[in-house]
Design a protein around this motif. Structure first.
Motif, PDB file in Angstrom:
ATOM      1  N   PHE A  82      39.608  38.834  52.855  1.00 22.74           N
ATOM      2  CA  PHE A  82      39.087  37.869  51.776  1.00 22.74           C
ATOM      3  C   PHE A  82      38.648  38.969  50.895  1.00 22.74           C
ATOM      4  CE2 PHE A  82      38.606  35.149  55.376  1.00 22.74           C
ATOM      5  CZ  PHE A  82      39.212  34.041  55.061  1.00 22.74           C
ATOM      6  N   THR A  83      38.051  40.166  51.158  1.00 23.83           N
ATOM      7  CA  THR A  83      37.557  40.899  50.211  1.00 23.83           C
ATOM      8  C   THR A  83      38.593  41.488  49.339  1.00 23.83           C
ATOM      9  OG1 THR A  83      36.005  41.899  52.025  1.00 23.83           O
ATOM     10  CG2 THR A  83      36.051  43.241  50.004  1.00 23.83           C
ATOM     11  N   LEU A  84      39.587  41.847  49.979  1.00 17.95           N
ATOM     12  CA  LEU A  84      40.907  42.203  49.200  1.00 17.95           C
ATOM     13  C   LEU A  84      41.429  41.264  48.184  1.00 17.95           C
ATOM     14  CD1 LEU A  84      42.825  44.397  51.870  1.00 17.95           C
ATOM     15  CD2 LEU A  84      40.971  45.227  50.386  1.00 17.95           C
ATOM     16  N   MET A  85      41.480  40.012  48.864  1.00 17.38           N
ATOM     17  CA  MET A  85      41.944  38.926  47.838  1.00 17.38           C
ATOM     18  C   MET A  85      41.249  38.739  46.669  1.00 17.38           C
ATOM     19  SD  MET A  85      43.659  36.470  50.577  1.00 17.38           S
ATOM     20  CE  MET A  85      44.550  35.330  49.463  1.00 17.38           C
ATOM     21  N   LEU A  86      39.829  38.849  46.851  1.00 21.04           N
ATOM     22  CA  LEU A  86      38.898  38.214  46.141  1.00 21.04           C
ATOM     23  C   LEU A  86      38.965  39.633  44.862  1.00 21.04           C
ATOM     24  CD1 LEU A  86      36.190  36.385  47.866  1.00 21.04           C
ATOM     25  CD2 LEU A  86      38.037  35.452  46.594  1.00 21.04           C
ATOM     26  N   ALA A  87      38.871  40.939  45.504  1.00 23.00           N
ATOM     27  CA  ALA A  87      38.683  41.880  44.370  1.00 23.00           C
ATOM     28  C   ALA A  87      39.883  41.839  43.624  1.00 23.00           C
ATOM     29  CB  ALA A  87      38.873  43.056  45.233  1.00 23.00           C
ATOM     30  N   GLY A  88      41.161  41.513  43.985  1.00 20.96           N
ATOM     31  CA  GLY A  88      42.503  41.544  43.322  1.00 20.96           C
ATOM     32  C   GLY A  88      42.296  40.355  42.336  1.00 20.96           C
ATOM     33  N   MET A  89      41.793  39.350  42.563  1.00 24.15           N
ATOM     34  CA  MET A  89      41.482  38.150  41.787  1.00 24.15           C
ATOM     35  C   MET A  89      40.680  38.595  40.646  1.00 24.15           C
ATOM     36  SD  MET A  89      40.354  34.304  42.808  1.00 24.15           S
ATOM     37  CE  MET A  89      38.437  34.381  42.257  1.00 24.15           C
ATOM     38  N   ALA A  90      39.479  39.260  40.777  1.00 24.65           N
ATOM     39  CA  ALA A  90      38.649  39.670  39.811  1.00 24.65           C
ATOM     40  C   ALA A  90      39.202  40.508  39.005  1.00 24.65           C
ATOM     41  CB  ALA A  90      37.340  40.253  40.608  1.00 24.65           C
ATOM     42  N   VAL A  91      39.806  41.976  39.402  1.00 24.51           N
ATOM     43  CA  VAL A  91      40.382  42.559  38.651  1.00 24.51           C
ATOM     44  C   VAL A  91      41.297  42.026  37.495  1.00 24.51           C
ATOM     45  CG1 VAL A  91      41.412  44.939  38.156  1.00 24.51           C
ATOM     46  CG2 VAL A  91      39.815  44.480  39.975  1.00 24.51           C
ATOM     47  N   ALA A  92      42.168  41.388  38.161  1.00 25.48           N
ATOM     48  CA  ALA A  92      43.430  40.456  37.169  1.00 25.48           C
ATOM     49  C   ALA A  92      42.522  39.566  36.265  1.00 25.48           C
ATOM     50  CB  ALA A  92      44.221  39.815  38.141  1.00 25.48           C
ATOM     51  N   ALA A  93      41.321  39.030  36.673  1.00 22.81           N
ATOM     52  CA  ALA A  93      41.008  38.152  35.680  1.00 22.81           C
ATOM     53  C   ALA A  93      40.375  38.721  34.562  1.00 22.81           C
ATOM     54  CB  ALA A  93      40.110  36.979  36.484  1.00 22.81           C
ATOM     55  N   ALA A  94      39.510  39.936  34.875  1.00 20.27           N
ATOM     56  CA  ALA A  94      38.960  40.661  34.049  1.00 20.27           C
ATOM     57  C   ALA A  94      39.913  41.281  32.903  1.00 20.27           C
ATOM     58  CB  ALA A  94      38.116  41.888  34.663  1.00 20.27           C
ATOM     59  N   THR A  95      40.959  41.614  33.387  1.00 18.07           N
ATOM     60  CA  THR A  95      42.218  42.030  32.437  1.00 18.07           C
ATOM     61  C   THR A  95      42.774  41.125  31.341  1.00 18.07           C
ATOM     62  OG1 THR A  95      42.871  43.583  34.371  1.00 18.07           O
ATOM     63  CG2 THR A  95      44.474  43.488  32.497  1.00 18.07           C
TER      64      THR A  95
END
Ligand SMILES: Nc1ncnc2c1ncn2[C@@H]1O[C@H](COP(=O)(O)OP(=O)(O)OP(=O)(O)O)[C@@H](O)[C@H]1O
Ligand SMILES: [Mg+2]
Lengths: 311, 269
Positions: A82-95
């Motif tokens: 879950f951590t990995l997926m949510l982190a991926g989501m957060a960085v993509a959204a910020a970009t």
């Protein structure tokens, strides 16, 4: 008003995946998990397509999600799925939030090509960077579920269970979003932006928000793909991958949040079968399938369900 | 009474064409103003400047005492100035009913209602009822009930005009600018359509500015007339005075009669 059955259908699909998953063979579990990852990306593209926008560079966010997950494992030794997926989501959204200021100004082919350009730049950067493994990429550690490392024979199922739960929540949230005033503005933006402005709404703002949501979903899918495959490389940002996502989205249609997942599943299915039958011409089979859908079901596979319901 | 809308010294040119030259006009609240003038006189340009679509080269526009000259169309709309278009601006792939629902949902969003976390069917601010009911009610009031489920694309011209106006009413405007609401409608129908629009709109105390080429319609519905010619306002008076003004007769009314003749000839040709 017709009762909203989508949440129930989503719940039923989740239940089936969770219950049948442990008994399913690996050659089923793996492509289904990948289909969920790609379905998440297509879900985001569907939101944009509803406003008449096609991003030819969504692999950018897919790849950002994957590399974020991979780097977290490599640098911080984090491996919670879950951590990995949510982190991926957060960085993509910020970009996407940053790039969105530019992209939300463009429409039509310019929007598509600009998004493609960004993904190609990212691909180029990854290929150049030796520390990230250049063209070879690097391996991603097997993930854990709530800090527990499942036994080897259970890892695949654990990832599938996590993926379907996350996809369930994401699809529900998007379904809800599409019914909010901002979400339901999509066909209006597609039809007539002047009228949107003269009703007191900003089409550009609405598109910016949708672009960030789409990127977040792609990042989520990328993080999931990284842990599922166990390996990441710059190819994930390559334009053919973006094309695959557009392919799935068009194949599926924009009628419902379930459609992109169905589209992704069918896409993976056709591709695997076609590849097994004729390894050299599998693209031809896929092309034929898309052709048939466009000709006979111009609103995508989902219109099959629509028609059934109307009758 | 203080003016609700106040335009001072508006100037706008497109290259060599002067579309607005020192346009000054005050509009009293709860009044009905007719805008007349031949083709290219600057009526639409005036509306475009008030609603923020065009920025004047010079001059200021105040609304309820507030300078709105530099605001974007959506911000002006949110303040209560709405408009219909000479060429209706609709969501053409959606039904008349869906068009209304989208308009109403924007209104809800601008009031922070009906967002992601809201439950049930909240009322539309200003209308006091859920959007589905307001949509049907507005369609009814503009005589559009029978077109409810038709795609906006396939509606006849006059009906599209009415839907365009009904859409503006979703936002409960205080000032409404109607650009040729009865164009594309036969001369006999103009009165009844104008009657219906005015009834729907004036019931809510909306200040109305409308562009109209038919002088009989103007004198029947306008309390005051602004006559445009060549980017200038050449008369600003009650209709019975303005329509008898020498310049207006020469440059506007005469032109309209001529225009009418042309139309008749065209119809025969
Ligand atoms: N965006 C534009 N670019 C260039 N010229 C313009 C533009 N808008 C208006 N004009 C010119 O400005 C003048 C005034 O036009 P406007 O549309 O305001 O006239 P109007 O009074 O609304 O006429 P009509 O009765 O034909 O609608 C015309 O000469 C027109 O060609
Ligand atoms: Mg005009």
């Amino acid at each position: 008003m017709r009762p909203d059955r989508t949440p129930w259908v989503l719940g039923a699909i989740l239940a089936v995946l969770l219950v049948v998953g442990p008994f399913a063979p690996l050659w089923v579990v793996f492509p289904v998990t990948i289909a969920i990852a790609k379905g998440l990306v297509a879900l985001g593209l569907m939101i944009l397509l509803r406003c008449g926008l096609v991003s030819f560079g969504q692999a950018l966010y897919y790849c950002i999600g994957a590399y974020t997950a991979g780097m977290l494992g490599r640098v911080f030794e984090l491996d919670g799925v879950f951590t990995l997926m949510l982190a991926g989501m957060a960085v993509a959204a910020a970009t996407a939030y940053v790039l969105g200021f530019l992209l939300a100004r463009y429409r039509g082919i310019f929007f598509g090509l600009l998004s493609l350009a960004f993904s190609m730049i990212f691909y180029g950067l990854l290929v150049k960077s030796e520390t990230l493994g250049s063209t070879d990429g690097f391996n991603v550690l097997p993930s854990t579920l709530f800090g527990i490392r499942p036994a080897d024979e259970w890892v695949r199922y654990a990832v599938l269970a996590a993926a379907s739960s996350v996809a369930f929540v994401a699809a529900l949230l998007v379904h809800r979003y599409l019914r909010t005033p901002l979400g339901s503005l999509a066909p209006a933006i597609k039809d007539n932006e002047i009228r949107v402005e003269y009703m007191g709404a900003s089409a550009r703002y609405a598109i910016h928000v949708k672009y960030v949501i789409a990127a977040a979903l792609a990042g989520l899918g990328g993080g999931l793909a990284a842990t599922t495959v166990g390996h990441i490389d710059p190819e994930m940002a390559y334009w053919t991958v973006s094309g695959e996502f557009v392919f799935i989205t068009i194949l599926a249609g924009t009628g419902n949040v379930i459609a992109p997942f169905l589209g992704a599943l069918i896409f993976e299915g056709i591709r695997n079968v076609a590849f097994a039958v004729s390894p050299n011409t599998w693209q031809m089979v896929l092309g034929g399938a898309l052709l048939a859908v466009i000709v006979f079901l111009p609103n995508g596979l989902w219109s099959l369900f629509r028609r059934g319901r109307a009758a | 009474m203080a003016a609700i809308l106040d335009a001072k010294g508006l100037h706008k040119s497109f290259g060599a064409v002067v579309a607005a030259s020192d346009i000054t006009a005050e509009v009293a609240p709860d009044s009905v103003v007719g805008l007349i003038g031949t083709n290219g006189a600057g009526k639409t340009t005036f509306i475009n400047m008030i609603t923020g679509y065009l920025k004047p080269d010079r001059g200021r526009i105040h609304y309820e005492g507030r300078d709105i000259t530099d605001l974007a169309p959506r911000d002006i709309t949110r303040l209560g100035i709405c408009r219909s278009f000479q060429i209706p601006q609709l969501y053409s792939s959606l039904s008349a009913y869906e068009n209304m629902l989208i308009g109403l949902s924007v209104v809800m969003r601008n009031h922070g209602v009906g967002g992601f976390f809201s439950r049930g069917r909240p009322d539309v601010p200003g209308h006091g009822r859920p959007a589905e009911e307001v949509a049907d009610d507005l369609l009814e009031r503009f005589g559009l009930a029978e077109y409810r489920d038709k795609n906006a694309q396939v509606l006849p011209g006059g009906v599209r005009k009415l839907l365009d106006i009904a859409l503006t009413m979703a936002a409960k405007p205080k000032v409404l600018l109607l650009d040729e609401p009865t164009s594309g409608v036969s001369a006999e129908e103009k009165f009844s359509i104008m009657e219906m629009i005015m009834k729907a709109v004036r019931a809510e105390g909306v200040t109305v500015l409308f562009v109209e080429h038919d002088m009989e319609v103007v004198s029947r519905f306008a309390e005051r007339v602004l006559a445009f010619y060549d980017g200038r306002i050449i008369a600003d008076a009650p209709p019975e005075v303005a329509l008898n003004d020498r310049e207006v007769r020469r440059f506007v009314v005469g032109g309209e009669l001529h225009r009418l003749d042309e139309k008749r000839d065209g119809a025969h040709a």
